[in-house]
Design an enzyme around this catalytic site. Sequence first.
Site, short mmCIF file in Angstrom:
data_model
loop_
_atom_site.label_atom_id
_atom_site.label_comp_id
_atom_site.label_asym_id
_atom_site.label_seq_id
_atom_site.Cartn_x
_atom_site.Cartn_y
_atom_site.Cartn_z
CG ASP A 101 -1.95 1.08 1.20
OD1 ASP A 101 -1.66 2.17 0.66
OD2 ASP A 101 -3.07 0.85 1.69
CE1 TYR A 132 -7.73 15.26 -11.79
CE2 TYR A 132 -9.16 14.63 -13.61
CZ TYR A 132 -8.54 14.33 -12.40
OH TYR A 132 -8.72 13.11 -11.81
N GLY A 188 -5.11 11.85 -21.32
CA GLY A 188 -6.54 12.17 -21.43
C GLY A 188 -7.31 10.88 -21.23
NE ARG A 195 -12.61 2.97 -7.69
CZ ARG A 195 -12.09 1.81 -8.07
NH1 ARG A 195 -11.68 1.64 -9.30
NH2 ARG A 195 -11.98 0.80 -7.22
C1 HXC Z 1 -17.93 9.60 -1.55
C2 HXC Z 1 -16.56 7.85 -0.92
C3 HXC Z 1 -16.80 7.19 -2.15
C4 HXC Z 1 -17.68 7.83 -3.10
C5 HXC Z 1 -15.46 5.97 -0.96
N1 HXC Z 1 -15.73 7.04 -0.23
N2 HXC Z 1 -16.10 6.02 -2.14
N3 HXC Z 1 -17.11 9.04 -0.64
N4 HXC Z 1 -18.20 9.02 -2.76
N5 HXC Z 1 -17.93 7.27 -4.28
C6 HXC Z 1 -15.23 7.34 1.10
C7 HXC Z 1 -15.54 6.26 2.12
O1 HXC Z 1 -16.87 6.37 2.62
C8 HXC Z 1 -14.49 6.53 3.18
O2 HXC Z 1 -14.82 7.66 3.96
C9 HXC Z 1 -13.29 6.97 2.35
O3 HXC Z 1 -13.80 7.40 1.09
C10 HXC Z 1 -12.31 5.83 2.13
O4 HXC Z 1 -13.00 4.76 1.52
P1 HXC Z 1 -12.50 3.26 1.59
O5 HXC Z 1 -13.37 2.45 0.72
O6 HXC Z 1 -12.31 2.87 3.02
O7 HXC Z 1 -11.01 3.42 0.99
P2 HXC Z 1 -10.09 2.40 0.25
O8 HXC Z 1 -10.50 1.00 0.52
O9 HXC Z 1 -8.70 2.78 0.54
O10 HXC Z 1 -10.44 2.66 -1.31
C11 HXC Z 1 -9.92 3.76 -2.00
C12 HXC Z 1 -10.86 4.26 -3.08
C13 HXC Z 1 -11.27 3.18 -4.09
C14 HXC Z 1 -10.16 5.41 -3.78
C15 HXC Z 1 -12.12 4.79 -2.37
O11 HXC Z 1 -12.11 3.72 -5.10
C16 HXC Z 1 -10.10 2.52 -4.73
O12 HXC Z 1 -9.56 1.57 -4.18
N6 HXC Z 1 -9.63 3.01 -5.91
C17 HXC Z 1 -8.42 2.52 -6.59
C18 HXC Z 1 -8.54 2.51 -8.08
C19 HXC Z 1 -9.00 3.82 -8.69
O13 HXC Z 1 -9.63 4.67 -8.02
N7 HXC Z 1 -8.71 3.99 -9.96
C20 HXC Z 1 -9.12 5.18 -10.69
C21 HXC Z 1 -7.96 6.01 -11.05
S1 HXC Z 1 -8.50 7.18 -12.26
P3 HXC Z 1 -15.51 7.51 5.44
O14 HXC Z 1 -15.58 8.90 5.94
O15 HXC Z 1 -16.85 6.89 5.21
O16 HXC Z 1 -14.59 6.64 6.25
C22 HXC Z 1 -7.71 8.63 -12.06
C23 HXC Z 1 -7.79 9.79 -13.06
C24 HXC Z 1 -8.65 9.58 -14.25
O17 HXC Z 1 -7.04 8.79 -11.13
C25 HXC Z 1 -8.78 10.83 -15.12
C26 HXC Z 1 -9.66 10.53 -16.34
C27 HXC Z 1 -9.59 11.55 -17.42
P1 NAP Z 2 -6.66 1.58 -12.32
O1 NAP Z 2 -6.58 0.33 -13.13
O2 NAP Z 2 -7.75 1.68 -11.31
O3 NAP Z 2 -5.25 1.80 -11.64
C1 NAP Z 2 -5.05 2.19 -10.35
C2 NAP Z 2 -4.10 1.22 -9.69
O4 NAP Z 2 -3.66 1.76 -8.45
C3 NAP Z 2 -4.71 -0.15 -9.40
O5 NAP Z 2 -3.87 -1.15 -9.93
C4 NAP Z 2 -4.75 -0.24 -7.89
O6 NAP Z 2 -4.51 -1.57 -7.45
C5 NAP Z 2 -3.61 0.70 -7.50
N1 NAP Z 2 -3.78 1.28 -6.17
C6 NAP Z 2 -4.84 1.97 -5.68
N2 NAP Z 2 -4.63 2.32 -4.41
C7 NAP Z 2 -3.40 1.86 -4.09
C8 NAP Z 2 -2.62 1.92 -2.91
N3 NAP Z 2 -3.05 2.53 -1.81
N4 NAP Z 2 -1.39 1.35 -2.92
C9 NAP Z 2 -0.92 0.74 -4.03
N5 NAP Z 2 -1.62 0.64 -5.18
C10 NAP Z 2 -2.84 1.20 -5.20
O7 NAP Z 2 -6.82 2.87 -13.26
P2 NAP Z 2 -6.03 3.40 -14.54
O8 NAP Z 2 -7.01 4.08 -15.38
O9 NAP Z 2 -5.18 2.34 -15.13
O10 NAP Z 2 -5.10 4.54 -13.90
C11 NAP Z 2 -3.68 4.46 -13.92
C12 NAP Z 2 -3.10 5.85 -13.79
O11 NAP Z 2 -3.47 6.65 -14.91
C13 NAP Z 2 -3.57 6.62 -12.56
O12 NAP Z 2 -2.51 7.37 -12.03
C14 NAP Z 2 -4.62 7.55 -13.11
O13 NAP Z 2 -4.78 8.70 -12.32
C15 NAP Z 2 -4.00 7.88 -14.46
N6 NAP Z 2 -4.96 8.37 -15.45
C16 NAP Z 2 -5.84 7.53 -16.04
C17 NAP Z 2 -6.70 8.01 -17.01
C18 NAP Z 2 -7.67 7.12 -17.74
O14 NAP Z 2 -8.43 7.61 -18.57
N7 NAP Z 2 -7.66 5.82 -17.50
C19 NAP Z 2 -6.66 9.37 -17.35
C20 NAP Z 2 -5.75 10.21 -16.71
C21 NAP Z 2 -4.89 9.70 -15.77
P3 NAP Z 2 -5.10 -2.22 -6.08
O15 NAP Z 2 -6.56 -1.93 -6.07
O16 NAP Z 2 -4.72 -3.66 -6.19
O17 NAP Z 2 -4.35 -1.54 -4.97
#
Ligand code: HXC
Ligand code: NAP
Length: 294
Positions: free
Chosen positions: A73, A156, A198, A208
């Site tokens: 993590d 962004y 992008g 998400r």
């Molecule tokens: C509001 C939310 C929420 C939601 C979670 N929370 N989801 N609040 N809306 N949809 C709140 C929870 O209630 C909790 O607060 C806190 O966030 C932490 O949530 P947990 O589930 O305990 O956290 P965790 O297990 O660490 O999960 C992290 C996560 C999850 C970010 C919430 O989505 C995740 O694991 N994501 C990893 C992959 C990911 O997000 N990939 C996308 C990257 S895309 P409370 O107060 O209730 O305790 C990107 C850019 C894309 O980065 C750009 C595109 C152009």
């Molecule tokens: P993704 O598959 O959800 O990738 C996120 C990765 O981060 C997952 O493999 C997740 O694995 C890992 N992760 C999350 N929390 C973590 C933690 N606490 N410790 C270690 N690992 C963690 O999404 P993606 O679209 O490929 O995104 C990859 C990168 O591109 C990100 O930086 C995102 O911001 C960027 N990006 C994506 C887009 C797009 O359009 N897809 C656009 C702009 C930027 P686990 O859940 O196993 O931890």
Amino acid sequence: MHFDQPMFKNDELKDKVIVVTGGGSGLGESMTRYFLQLGAKVVITSRKLEKLDKSAEKLRAETGGEVLTVACDVRDYEAVENLMAESLNTFGKVDALVNNAAGNFISPTERLSANAFDTIIDIVLKGSKNCTLAFGKHWIKQKQSVATVLNIVTTYAWTGSGYVVPSAAAKAGVLAMTRSLAVEWAKYGIRMNAIAPGPFPTKGAWDRLLPGDLKEKFDIKKKVPLKRVGEHQELANLAAYLLSDYSAYINGEVITIDGGEWLQGAGEFNMLEQVPKELWDMLEAMIRSQKEKS
Ligand code: HXC
Ligand code: NAP
């Protein structure tokens, strides 16, 4: 057009050891696949070991490359130090770090709990800081002559964006860290660059950020001047270039790969794209007649 094809054809990353955070899914997995095809050894890391092992098995079968999986993590500095120790134990060195792991979800900011906000900041900014600091200290101590950090940010990071405010704030911090350390650590042979993608379809991001029928409602392609989303291979091509010795003079740069998306949103008059061709004669006549009147 060959944008979905591998750019390098040989062993351009041969014997480089690359750590990819979030390397078991989405863009991290696609970059890892290409690094392996180019001869690198890759350590993939995230929270879920089972997911990483599954991905590694697939990647080994596809490429014949060497992949190590380590659960970590990135929010936990001790876990990051363990990641580094395991990488060094297995491969003897690390040449590059890709800070790709991220967390994000859409929400009006006033609906977020303090912990929800912190969670995103911690994964993206603190996580990138933890990895950069741990590996940077190691490279400096070892007097390793060449090392590279590649941060995956977003467009962004500089425009900001509503509804993903924790992510925007965190990515802006990562971009500032990229540019700051590019200068401070250049003397140690450490290059720091970033990629701002992008829209690239991945399950993690799109489920998400565009849940339910939002995908159909907001046709993302329409936001992009090139009228398409990104192909994973074209991002992997750019990442491989930035980790390769061919980019040795690129330092402190953020390269946008978004088909022009953010500029389309930013340009004051870009909405005129919607004016049909046949209307321009009439508009021109109207503007010219204003000039004659004044
Ligand atoms: C509001 C939310 C929420 C939601 C979670 N929370 N989801 N609040 N809306 N949809 C709140 C929870 O209630 C909790 O607060 C806190 O966030 C932490 O949530 P947990 O589930 O305990 O956290 P965790 O297990 O660490 O999960 C992290 C996560 C999850 C970010 C919430 O989505 C995740 O694991 N994501 C990893 C992959 C990911 O997000 N990939 C996308 C990257 S895309 P409370 O107060 O209730 O305790 C990107 C850019 C894309 O980065 C750009 C595109 C152009
Ligand atoms: P993704 O598959 O959800 O990738 C996120 C990765 O981060 C997952 O493999 C997740 O694995 C890992 N992760 C999350 N929390 C973590 C933690 N606490 N410790 C270690 N690992 C963690 O999404 P993606 O679209 O490929 O995104 C990859 C990168 O591109 C990100 O930086 C995102 O911001 C960027 N990006 C994506 C887009 C797009 O359009 N897809 C656009 C702009 C930027 P686990 O859940 O196993 O931890």
